[in-house]
Design an enzyme around this catalytic site. Sequence first.
Site, PDB file in Angstrom:
ATOM      1  N   ASP A   1       0.860  -1.179   0.000  1.00 35.22           N
ATOM      2  CA  ASP A   1       0.000   0.000   0.000  1.00 35.22           C
ATOM      3  C   ASP A   1       0.899   1.233   0.000  1.00 35.22           C
ATOM      4  O   ASP A   1       1.778   1.375   0.857  1.00 35.22           O
ATOM      5  CB  ASP A   1      -0.908   0.007   1.229  1.00 35.22           C
ATOM      6  CG  ASP A   1      -1.956   1.095   1.154  1.00 35.22           C
ATOM      7  OD1 ASP A   1      -3.062   0.813   0.676  1.00 35.22           O
ATOM      8  OD2 ASP A   1      -1.656   2.241   1.561  1.00 35.22           O
TER       9      ASP A   1
ATOM     10  N   HIS B   1      -4.707  14.609  -9.199  1.00 36.53           N
ATOM     11  CA  HIS B   1      -4.978  13.210  -9.504  1.00 36.53           C
ATOM     12  C   HIS B   1      -4.237  12.719 -10.740  1.00 36.53           C
ATOM     13  O   HIS B   1      -3.940  11.517 -10.849  1.00 36.53           O
ATOM     14  CB  HIS B   1      -6.485  13.009  -9.690  1.00 36.53           C
ATOM     15  CG  HIS B   1      -7.255  13.105  -8.400  1.00 36.53           C
ATOM     16  ND1 HIS B   1      -7.315  12.081  -7.495  1.00 36.53           N
ATOM     17  CD2 HIS B   1      -7.965  14.128  -7.864  1.00 36.53           C
ATOM     18  CE1 HIS B   1      -8.044  12.437  -6.463  1.00 36.53           C
ATOM     19  NE2 HIS B   1      -8.452  13.678  -6.647  1.00 36.53           N
TER      20      HIS B   1
ATOM     21  N   GLU C   1      -4.630   2.429  -4.188  1.00 37.17           N
ATOM     22  CA  GLU C   1      -3.165   2.429  -4.183  1.00 37.17           C
ATOM     23  C   GLU C   1      -2.624   1.140  -3.582  1.00 37.17           C
ATOM     24  O   GLU C   1      -1.513   1.108  -3.067  1.00 37.17           O
ATOM     25  CB  GLU C   1      -2.628   3.639  -3.408  1.00 37.17           C
ATOM     26  CG  GLU C   1      -2.988   3.684  -1.940  1.00 37.17           C
ATOM     27  CD  GLU C   1      -4.317   4.382  -1.657  1.00 37.17           C
ATOM     28  OE1 GLU C   1      -4.553   4.694  -0.490  1.00 37.17           O
ATOM     29  OE2 GLU C   1      -5.095   4.613  -2.604  1.00 37.17           O
TER      30      GLU C   1
ATOM     31  N   ASN D   1      -2.113  13.004  -3.884  1.00 37.40           N
ATOM     32  CA  ASN D   1      -3.169  13.438  -4.795  1.00 37.40           C
ATOM     33  C   ASN D   1      -3.606  14.866  -4.490  1.00 37.40           C
ATOM     34  O   ASN D   1      -3.831  15.670  -5.404  1.00 37.40           O
ATOM     35  CB  ASN D   1      -4.363  12.496  -4.697  1.00 37.40           C
ATOM     36  CG  ASN D   1      -4.237  11.276  -5.592  1.00 37.40           C
ATOM     37  OD1 ASN D   1      -3.598  11.324  -6.634  1.00 37.40           O
ATOM     38  ND2 ASN D   1      -4.842  10.173  -5.170  1.00 37.40           N
TER      39      ASN D   1
ATOM     40  N   ASP E   1      -2.187   9.316 -10.792  1.00 38.69           N
ATOM     41  CA  ASP E   1      -2.303   8.234 -11.771  1.00 38.69           C
ATOM     42  C   ASP E   1      -0.948   7.870 -12.357  1.00 38.69           C
ATOM     43  O   ASP E   1      -0.633   6.682 -12.569  1.00 38.69           O
ATOM     44  CB  ASP E   1      -3.255   8.645 -12.896  1.00 38.69           C
ATOM     45  CG  ASP E   1      -4.696   8.716 -12.441  1.00 38.69           C
ATOM     46  OD1 ASP E   1      -4.997   8.206 -11.349  1.00 38.69           O
ATOM     47  OD2 ASP E   1      -5.533   9.283 -13.174  1.00 38.69           O
TER      48      ASP E   1
END
Length: 401
Positions: free
Chosen positions: A247, A260, A290, A255, A264
């Site tokens: 994680d 964002h 994630e 973010n 990505d």
Amino acid sequence: MTDARSLYRTWWRDRVDYRWLVDTLQSHSALRGFKIMLGAGGIVMLMIAVLAAVAQGDVSGPLGWQGGIEAAVAGAWTLRWWLLPWPREIESLIWIVLFDLDTTANDLLAHDRVIAVLGIVLLMAMGGYVTVFHGPRILALHVGWSMLATVMLGVLIALGYLPNTGRNEPELGGRQQDIALGLAIILVMAVVVGVILPFVQLCHWIVRVDAQSDPLTKLLNRRGLDANLATHVGRCRRRSAYVASLDLDRFKSINDTFGHAFGDEALVHTAQRLRETVESDALVARTGGEEFVVVGCLREEPAAVGERLRAAIETMSELPVTITASVGVAMIDASQPDIEYTEATFERLLRRADYAMYRAKRLGGNTTVVAGDEEPLPELPPRPMTALPESPVPEHDRVAR
């Protein structure tokens, strides 16, 4: 899949997980309807066998015996689908072989070309079943057998050994008509069985792969991970295996700070780095926003596996900021005499790895924790809505950097 050649090569090498497909249909309550339809197909085959023998006036001769065998096979097929559970993969393959052999024998023993062509149509129908439930190599075998039977039938018609019993006397140009009809039957089968069925299976495979893939990273999603576990279990049999749960740390703040689009991009680079780091036969999946999971055969200490994955993410140079991850690793020891390599075993490993990853989170992140065998397994997958209570981490479970 960067080009058409790699697409077809990957499709050809794909081994359809027959059990997963059946389980998926069962989860949608579709199997009962399919069983009814497949059993009804056996009744149709039985009627065709009886009517063909009667239509050709050879109830007691060789055709009658062959018709009786085909009728018995068709009846057994119907009873099997209607009275018994869905067959295992090996039984399904046996039924396909029996059907192909019986149908082809009936076609070649027929006295009338029309009756023989009806049998060829049945081979097309079986091809539809193979297309859905089995892989490209099994379909190739069925297509090859069907085309061989069709070519033999076409040659018999072209040479005049399989006349039209409804034609009382020779007609002008009869031989040319026989040759044309034989070629036409071969061409029709080549199009339907040799082109359309592989095309349908390829499209079905592409849709299935797409449904099992994460659109952003192109890794497996959770559905794809579950679907491929059975195949991976076979690869790791009699060898130790591991499951690593990762994680990315404080990803929400990344973010919020960079947007964002950058998030990505970070996920894509993380996926690429994991692919480059793990073994070629390992499964890599993005199971959440994630969150990533790696399943592989163990070739080193589990702590070393986790540290290798953690370091690979921390050292990504493609991004302007450092991304770190919390890693939990669980293993299955092949030296244990009572170990079972099943999907349920790997599911338990996944839960242990997931729980270890949350413990790594509580240690501050950018840490690897190896789940111990004595560690209690929570009853539910650890996806709490509130913070987990603090618990001490055994010294041997914490990996120092």
